[in-house]
Structures are given as structure tokens and as C-alpha cells.
Design an enzyme around this catalytic site. Structure first.
Site, PDB file in Angstrom:
ATOM      1  CE  LYS A  30       0.678   1.857 -36.840  1.00 24.61           C
ATOM      2  NZ  LYS A  30       1.723   2.310 -35.939  1.00 24.61           N
ATOM      3  CG  HIS A  66      -1.938   7.212 -28.524  1.00 25.46           C
ATOM      4  ND1 HIS A  66      -0.880   6.856 -29.333  1.00 25.46           N
ATOM      5  CD2 HIS A  66      -2.988   6.440 -28.910  1.00 25.46           C
ATOM      6  CE1 HIS A  66      -1.272   5.910 -30.181  1.00 25.46           C
ATOM      7  NE2 HIS A  66      -2.539   5.639 -29.934  1.00 25.46           N
ATOM      8  N   GLY A  85       8.902  -2.282 -32.043  1.00 25.98           N
ATOM      9  CA  GLY A  85       8.657  -3.216 -33.133  1.00 25.98           C
ATOM     10  C   GLY A  85       8.025  -2.574 -34.352  1.00 25.98           C
ATOM     11  NE  ARG A 103      -0.776  -0.365 -33.407  1.00 28.71           N
ATOM     12  CZ  ARG A 103       0.503  -0.453 -33.100  1.00 28.71           C
ATOM     13  NH1 ARG A 103       1.022  -1.642 -32.829  1.00 28.71           N
ATOM     14  NH2 ARG A 103       1.280   0.607 -33.061  1.00 28.71           N
ATOM     15  CG  ASP A 109      -0.198   5.447 -37.050  1.00 28.67           C
ATOM     16  OD1 ASP A 109      -0.419   6.672 -36.975  1.00 28.67           O
ATOM     17  OD2 ASP A 109       0.158   4.767 -36.080  1.00 28.67           O
ATOM     18  CG  ASP A 139       5.294   0.101 -25.483  1.00 30.37           C
ATOM     19  OD1 ASP A 139       6.195  -0.230 -24.681  1.00 30.37           O
ATOM     20  OD2 ASP A 139       4.111  -0.218 -25.302  1.00 30.37           O
ATOM     21  CD  GLU A 154      -2.823  -1.078   2.451  1.00 25.83           C
ATOM     22  OE1 GLU A 154      -2.676  -0.135   3.271  1.00 25.83           O
ATOM     23  OE2 GLU A 154      -3.648  -1.991   2.619  1.00 25.83           O
TER      24      GLU A 154
END
Length: 321
Positions: free
Chosen positions: A196, A134, A229, A198, A173, A226, A43
Site C-alpha cells: 500500500k 508500532h 480506513g 499513503r 503492509d 485507528d 494545568e
């Protein structure tokens, strides 16, 4: 920079203390004293160790790993400040976690970015300052003021120090297309778009390249890196279409989940440009990495908000000490 009034208090969670210390240094404001610890059970415990009664308080916390621990820590800090009679609680989220879960792509999925907004508001946040979401529409998830600033000018200023005579800005993208167009306009460069799909999380397949990239140096702009890839596949796809084997990756948030470092050392990637919205580990494992500091932007944002000035035209003044 004009120093804010004495009733400004800046506190830091445990996610990115180096950034907060630099912001405090630039503003000439001491870092607020808070005790952060955890019980044996896991906690979170927070104690505000100085008076904040009536003060404008700014709390920094990025959702770095471990994301959930830092999120709960932020909630506990906000509650502690509210119960200490803080005048205004401003939450600064250099990196807004869960932002990729901002819509339902499949039935029965949560919209966790909205959940985060609801919880922050409910617990007592009265303003949010964040950077390069994002999905910009996340601002609409809040019923409190949200100041959304960008590191794009900072990245553009750095890129101007390079030879851009054969460069092209690439959006990986459709979601980054507007950002890529803005950067291309700043630098007076052409722009290309990747398409692209996913098949699953953290994986992508490049299907089309829209734009002439042959014999061009690709500069790819993203909001975050991230696992790396997707960007490796973007670089490989661009080279297959004739681009030069010296790609530059640019992103605001260096999430760098495993195995990002190994992937970003790909021979087709010449440089990786990121900011310090998140703490970056293993710097020696990625010698091609360039880290730009966003501390001047957040320092300026705090000063402008506190003096009731607009931050819509916020830009980096590199003459600051």
C-alpha cells in the site's frame, strides 16, 4: 501467581484504570493512592498520598484520548514519585503514543517518538515496559531498559478456538510482515502480504496482493486500529482478489478514532479482535468486537521484573485466577 514483596507500589494515571485494577487484583497488591486533578486553567495536579520511599514503583498510563493530557499527567506523576524518594520508577505504557512518528518521511519533520523517549527519561523514568510498539526500533530511542512484550500469543490462543481450515494470515503492509509470519507460524497457516501507499495521514491505497488468497478467510494482523480506513480498504482489496467475505481483523491497540466504529461495521468484516491496552468506548456500537485482556501479561511482567527473572519468554498462563 507469587505475590511480589511488600515494597512494590502500583499507581495508575487516569487513562485506563480498569486495566490497572485487574493487574492489582491478580498480584494481590493494593492500588497506590494518588490524587489526580486539574486546575481551572487546565494545568495537571498530582499528589502521591502514601509513602513510596525506597519502593519499586510501577506507573501505568496509556496514551489514550486526550493523548497530550495523559502524557503530561504521566510526566507529573513521575516527577512527584521521584521527589517522594521512590526507589525505582518503572513506567508501564500499554500503548505508546506518537509511535507512528518514529522517522522522517519528509524533510523537516519531527521524530516525536524519540522526543517522548527523551522526555520520559529526563523526568525520571528508570525502566519502560510497553506492548507491541508500532516500530520495534523505538526501543533504541531509550538509554534505559525497555521491556517490549507482545499480545501475539494472546491473539493466537483466541484464534485457535476457531475453524482455521481455510484461513490465511494477511499483513496489511510490509511493516507488519514479520508479525504476520510469526502468527502464521504459531497457527500453521499460509501468509499473504499487501502493498500500500499513503497519500496522506489516515489514508491508504492498496496496490498489490502478494500470496494466494482466493477462497481463503483472511485474518489481518495489525498493531493498532485507528480510524479503520486502511483496514476496510485491505478487506475490500482481498475480496476483489477472491478472498471470502468474512474477514477477521486483529490488533493489539484499539485507538478507534472517529469514524472507526462505523467503518468496522463493514459487511465484509466478520469479527474485530483487540485487547484492552486502551479503554474502549461505545462497545454496543460494534457488536462484532472481541476484547482480550492483557492484564495477566502485565501482572506476570511485574512479578518477573521484581524478582529479577527474564520476561523474554513471557507467555499467557490461562490457568491464573
Amino acid at each position: 501467581m507469587k505475590r511480589p514483596a511488600k515494597d512494590v507500589k502500583i499507581f495508575s494515571g487516569s487513562s485506563n484504570p480498569e486495566l490497572v485494577h485487574e493487574v492489582c487484583r491478580m498480584l494481590g497488591v493494593p492500588l497506590g493512592v494518588a490524587k489526580l486533578s486539574r486546575f481551572q486553567s487546565g494545568e495537571t495536579y498530582v499528589s502521591i498520598e502514601e509513602s513510596v520511599r525506597g519502593a519499586d514503583v510501577y506507573v501505568f498510563q496509556s496514551f489514550s484520548h486526550p493523548v497530550n493530557d495523559h502524557f503530561v499527567e504521566l510526566l507529573v506523576m513521575i516527577d512527584a514519585l521521584k521527589r517522594s524518594s521512590a526507589g525505582m520508577i518503572n513506567v508501564i505504557l500499554p500503548y505508546y503514543g506518537y509511535a507512528r512518528q518514529e522517522k522522517q518521511d519528509q524533510p523537516r519533520e519531527p521524530i516525536t517518538a524519540k522526543l517522548v523517549a527523551d522526555v520520559l527519561t529526563t523526568v525520571g523514568a528508570e525502566r519502560v515496559i510497553t506492548m507491541d510498539l508500532h516500530a520495534p526500533a523505538i526501543q533504541g530511542f531509550f538509554n534505559i531498559p525497555v521491556d517490549h512484550i507482545t499480545a501475539l500469543d494472546l491473539i493466537a490462543d483466541y484464534l485457535r478456538t476457531k475453524d482455521l481450515s481455510r484461513a490465511i494470515i494477511v499483513s496489511p503492509d510490509a511493516g507488519r510482515a514479520k508479525t504476520a509470519e510469526r502468527l502464521a507460524t504459531y497457527l500453521d497457516l499460509p501468509v499473504a502480504l499487501m502493498n500500500k501507499r499513503r497519500p496522506k495521514h489516515n489514508e491508504a491505497e492498496i496496490t498489490h496482493v502478494i500470496g494466494e488468497v482466493k477462497d481463503k478467510v483472511p485474518i489481518i494482523i495489525e498493531d493498532m486500529i485507528d480510524t479503520g480506513g486502511t483496514l476496510v480498504k485491505v478487506i475490500e482489496g482481498l475480496v476483489e482478489h477472491g478472498a471470502r467475505k468474512e474477514g477477521i481483523l486483529c490488533a493489539t491497540h484499539a485507538v478507534f478514532s472517529h469514524p472507526a466504529h462505523e467503518r468496522l461495521n463493514h459487511p465484509l468484516i466478520k469479527e474485530v479482535v483487540v485487547t484492552d491496552t486502551l479503554p474502549i468506548q461505545r462497545l454496543d456500537a460494534l457488536p462484532k468486537l472481541k476484547v482480550l485482556s492483557v492484564a495477566p501479561l502485565f501482572a506476570e511482567a511485574i512479578e518477573r521484573i521484581h524478582t529479577n527473572r527474564s520476561i523474554s519468554s513471557l507467555s499467557l498462563d490461562t490457568s491464573r485466577p
